[in-house]
Design an enzyme around this catalytic site. Structure first.
Site, PDB file in Angstrom:
ATOM      1  N   ASP A 195      45.767  30.387  27.575  1.00  0.00           N
ATOM      2  CA  ASP A 195      46.626  29.621  28.488  1.00  0.00           C
ATOM      3  C   ASP A 195      46.169  28.174  28.576  1.00  0.00           C
ATOM      4  OD1 ASP A 195      48.328  31.785  29.346  1.00  0.00           O
ATOM      5  OD2 ASP A 195      46.640  32.549  30.503  1.00  0.00           O
ATOM      6  N   ASP A 227      40.646  29.620  23.631  1.00  0.00           N
ATOM      7  CA  ASP A 227      41.254  30.023  24.899  1.00  0.00           C
ATOM      8  C   ASP A 227      42.753  30.212  24.624  1.00  0.00           C
ATOM      9  OD1 ASP A 227      41.699  30.218  27.806  1.00  0.00           O
ATOM     10  OD2 ASP A 227      42.572  28.223  27.575  1.00  0.00           O
TER      11      ASP A 227
END
Length: 234
Positions: free
Chosen positions: A11, A9
């Site tokens: 953020d 991922d």
């Protein structure tokens, strides 16, 4: 040995973008004449696609201006970035860990994120990650997390199986997406969802430092190998 896939991922996992996100959501709501959500509520939707995030903040109420908020958010995010406010900084150890993993012949690296393609490309260039991630799945061309489409598409592009894949993320959306795709999920504790939510969603472990990432990846893949062997007919 067939290379294995490690999906990250962005953020809350690779970069700390919380100040940018909170500021942009606040501006978006104010532009629509709405009271902005509390910081905790905003961080709870990090990882979702923009439209789904705004719908969630509006409790999916009929008539809620989620699409307009999405456009306001995108504009505010760009304005904040150009003004040099709230930079998206790498978490400590992120660069070194990605570099180390990218040099391994037995691993392929990828990204699965709610960011846009443009946002990901900007992040890669800013932090010197260009060429490190071989598959990049974004909200531009996939359903929002926790739908497993991003993981499934990444595996298809790289030619790997769920047993050969690990997802690393900081939110329950990341973990649920991975588990829905049949993939091992590793949570990180420096992001935007509390550890207990990650565990409840199905994370096999929650890390405290980027120094733990490589060992966690190896352990997850080894466990998948062991499980695969145990299921083979004898």
């Amino acid at each position: 040995m067939t290379p294995r896939l490690v999906l990250f991922d962005v953020d809350g996992t690779l970069v700390d973008s919380q100040h940018m996100i909170v500021a942009a959501v606040t501006r978006a709501f104010e532009a629509e004449g709405l009271i902005p959500p509390e910081r905790e509520a905003i961080l709870s939707i990090v990882g979702l696609s923009l439209l789904e995030a705004m719908q969630t903040l509006g409790n999916h109420q009929p008539g809620f201006p989620a699409a307009a908020l999405r456009e306001h958010y995108a504009a505010a995010f760009t304005e904040l970035r150009l003004a040099g406010q709230h930079d998206e900084v790498l978490f400590p150890g992120a660069f070194e860990t990605v570099e180390r993993l990218s040099r391994r012949d037995d691993l392929l690296l990828g990204i699965a994120t709610g960011k846009s393609v443009r946002g990901v490309q900007r992040m890669l260039k800013t932090h010197g990650f260009e060429g490190r991630f071989l598959t990049i799945q974004t909200a531009d061309d996939n359903p929002s997390k926790p739908d497993p489409a991003m993981v499934l598409r990444a595996m298809g592009e790289m030619g790997v199986t769920p047993q050969e894949t690990v997802m690393i993320g900081d939110t329950a959306w990341d973990i649920r997406m991975a588990r829905a795709a049949g993939v091992a999920a590793v949570g990180v504790g420096w992001g935007y969802h509390p550890d207990e939510l990650l565990v409840e969603a199905g994370a096999r472990c929650v890390l405290k430092d980027f120094l733990e990432v490589e060992a966690a990846v190896d352990a997850a893949l080894a466990e998948a190998d062991d499980l695969s062997l145990s299921l083979e007919p004898h």
